[in-house]
Design a protein around this motif. Structure first.
Motif, short mmCIF file in Angstrom:
data_model
loop_
_atom_site.label_atom_id
_atom_site.label_comp_id
_atom_site.label_asym_id
_atom_site.label_seq_id
_atom_site.Cartn_x
_atom_site.Cartn_y
_atom_site.Cartn_z
N GLU A 82 0.84 -1.19 0.00
CA GLU A 82 0.00 0.00 0.00
C GLU A 82 0.87 1.25 0.00
O GLU A 82 1.97 1.26 0.59
N TYR A 83 0.40 2.27 -0.65
CA TYR A 83 1.10 3.55 -0.65
C TYR A 83 0.10 4.67 -0.91
O TYR A 83 -1.07 4.42 -1.25
N GLY A 84 0.54 5.89 -0.69
CA GLY A 84 -0.33 7.05 -0.90
C GLY A 84 0.24 7.99 -1.93
O GLY A 84 1.46 8.04 -2.15
N GLU A 85 -0.63 8.74 -2.57
CA GLU A 85 -0.23 9.73 -3.58
C GLU A 85 -0.73 11.10 -3.16
O GLU A 85 -1.89 11.25 -2.77
N GLY A 86 0.16 12.08 -3.25
CA GLY A 86 -0.22 13.45 -2.94
C GLY A 86 0.63 14.43 -3.72
O GLY A 86 1.43 14.02 -4.58
N GLU A 87 0.48 15.70 -3.44
CA GLU A 87 1.23 16.74 -4.13
C GLU A 87 1.77 17.74 -3.13
O GLU A 87 1.23 17.89 -2.02
N ALA A 88 2.84 18.40 -3.52
CA ALA A 88 3.46 19.40 -2.63
C ALA A 88 4.18 20.45 -3.46
O ALA A 88 4.58 20.19 -4.60
N LEU A 89 4.34 21.62 -2.86
CA LEU A 89 5.10 22.71 -3.47
C LEU A 89 6.35 22.96 -2.65
O LEU A 89 6.33 22.92 -1.41
N ASN A 96 5.25 15.55 -7.01
CA ASN A 96 4.37 14.48 -6.54
C ASN A 96 5.00 13.88 -5.28
O ASN A 96 6.22 13.74 -5.20
N VAL A 97 4.15 13.53 -4.33
CA VAL A 97 4.64 12.95 -3.08
C VAL A 97 4.06 11.55 -2.93
O VAL A 97 2.84 11.35 -3.03
N ARG A 98 4.95 10.58 -2.72
CA ARG A 98 4.50 9.22 -2.45
C ARG A 98 4.76 8.90 -0.98
O ARG A 98 5.87 9.09 -0.48
N TYR A 99 3.73 8.38 -0.35
CA TYR A 99 3.83 7.98 1.05
C TYR A 99 4.00 6.47 1.09
O TYR A 99 3.13 5.72 0.63
N ILE A 100 5.13 6.02 1.62
CA ILE A 100 5.48 4.60 1.54
C ILE A 100 5.80 4.04 2.91
O ILE A 100 6.15 4.76 3.85
N SER A 101 5.68 2.71 3.00
CA SER A 101 6.06 2.00 4.22
C SER A 101 7.26 1.11 3.92
O SER A 101 7.79 1.10 2.81
N ALA A 177 0.80 10.44 6.04
CA ALA A 177 -0.39 10.64 5.21
C ALA A 177 -1.64 10.85 6.06
O ALA A 177 -1.78 10.27 7.15
N ASP A 178 -2.53 11.69 5.55
CA ASP A 178 -3.81 11.91 6.22
C ASP A 178 -4.95 11.66 5.24
O ASP A 178 -4.75 11.05 4.19
N GLU A 179 -6.11 12.16 5.54
CA GLU A 179 -7.29 11.88 4.71
C GLU A 179 -7.24 12.57 3.35
O GLU A 179 -8.01 12.22 2.45
N THR A 180 -6.37 13.54 3.18
CA THR A 180 -6.28 14.21 1.88
C THR A 180 -5.44 13.41 0.88
O THR A 180 -5.41 13.73 -0.30
N VAL A 181 -4.76 12.37 1.34
CA VAL A 181 -3.91 11.55 0.49
C VAL A 181 -4.74 10.47 -0.20
O VAL A 181 -5.66 9.90 0.39
N TYR A 182 -4.40 10.22 -1.44
CA TYR A 182 -5.09 9.21 -2.26
C TYR A 182 -4.38 7.88 -2.07
O TYR A 182 -3.26 7.68 -2.54
#
Length: 356
Positions: A82-89, A96-101, A177-182
């Motif tokens: 499992e991983y998450g996808e998000g964005e950042a400036l 693009n930001v990937r949240y990984i374990s 990651a929080d609830e805004t992460v896909y």
């Protein structure tokens, strides 16, 4: 009788027929070698590119949401994480930001440090002071707002995909990651048809790597189509030369064929004999083309290993393409010999007998 005469006529030493036959064999062999090398190198480059993309960016199948535990029983031989996808400036631009374990298997090569905090490509690390401020959307008590977070760089990474992925992607621990992460669940080393069947039965939303990379896949398909078109044009030139070789070959045996007809051999048997005669030449050219094609691939592999500026290639012969082009040569040869014999049969025997 027919096989014996066919073998004698195929490489007859009279009227320079043997030289013409050898030139035809060489032309056929070289054409197949060129086709084999070009297709093999193109397949290696495209397949290698797709393997890198499937290993790093898109994965075989990606399921929406967290479903690792649920899907593990359905894909026992596959890799799931499992991983998450998000964005950042950042001050350098958007990422693009990937949240990984710790079980993330996305082809990351860590050059320095670890994944305990922020991992960045070397180009971003070089321009930073060891810390980076990320502006990201985070869910607050009332609404989702843009917030700034300062992270210490814990690691430097690179991937086989290259700059198009590395220079646009950052990695953070999954705990950030929080609830805004896909959130997504990746499935690797899986048969796409079987995997899609299972996921449809479970009613889960998913995408295959071909769907995620549809534009790139379409571009590569067009590229391969254009390559085959160019090779086909090359083969048209080869076929014109082959057609001329058949014409000369058949006409050079007009006298012998007329003598056989006078001796009582039927025209159908004479046609079969001539077909077999040139097929022996064609078969020798195809066999040599396959043999020297394999040797040419080995030479390219050897050069790629010895040269530090070229990829280490592991080339395989495209047998499907070789069969297609070989069958094409056989069909054109058979038709050419047939029509040349039709032309000869229209001439009177006395005229053919007195050919010098």
């Amino acid at each position: 009788m027919i096989p014996f005469l066919s073998s004698r006529y195929a490489f007859s030493s009279s009227y320079k027929q043997r030289d013409r036959a050898i030139r035809a064999v060489v032309a056929i062999a070289l054409s197949l070698v060129v086709v084999n090398v070009v297709i093999s190198i193109m397949d290696f480059l495209q397949n290698g590119r797709f393997e890198d993309i499937r290993d790093v960016r898109s994965f075989d199948i990606v399921v929406e949401g967290k479903h690792k535990e649920e899907l593990s029983q359905y894909f026992p031989g596959s890799i799931l994480f499992e991983y998450g996808e998000g964005e950042a400036l950042t001050s350098d631009g958007a990422y693009n930001v990937r949240y990984i374990s710790s079980d993330y298997d996305g082809g990351l090569k860590i050059l320095y440090g670890d994944s305990s905090s922020l991992m960045v490509p070397y180009s971003l690390f070089r321009s930073s002071s060891g810390k980076i401020t990320l502006s990201m959307l985070k869910k607050g008590k009332a609404a989702t707002t843009m917030k700034n977070f300062e992270y210490s760089i814990s690691g430097i990474y690179w991937t086989s995909v290259g700059t198009e992925f590395d220079q646009t992607t950052l990695f953070l621990p999954l705990e950030e990651a929080d609830e805004t992460v896909y959130f997504l669940t990746a499935i690797k080393n899986v048969d796409l048809k079987e995997g899609e069947k299972i996921l449809k039965e479970l009613g889960l939303d998913y995408k295959t790597w071909k769907e995620q990379e549809s534009s790139l896949y379409a571009a590569f398909f067009v590229e391969k189509t254009m390559m085959y078109t160019v090779l086909s044009l090359l083969f048209v030139i080869i076929l014109v030369s082959l057609r001329q070789s058949v014409r000369i070959f058949v006409s050079s045996h007009d006298k012998e064929c007329a003598e056989l007809e006078i001796m009582g051999m039927g025209r159908k048997k004479i046609l079969l004999m001539m077909e077999l005669s040139f097929f022996l030449i064609l078969l020798l050219g195809i066999v040599l083309g396959l043999v020297f094609g394999r040797l040419a691939l080995m030479l390219v592999e050897y050069i790629s290993v010895k040269s530090s500026s070229i990829l280490d290639m592991a080339l395989s012969m495209s047998y499907g393409s070789m069969v297609f082009f070989s069958l094409f040569l056989i069909v054109v040869t058979g038709l050419s010999v047939y029509f040349e014999n039709i032309k000869r049969n229209k001439k009177p025997l006395w005229e053919l007998i007195h050919v010098k």
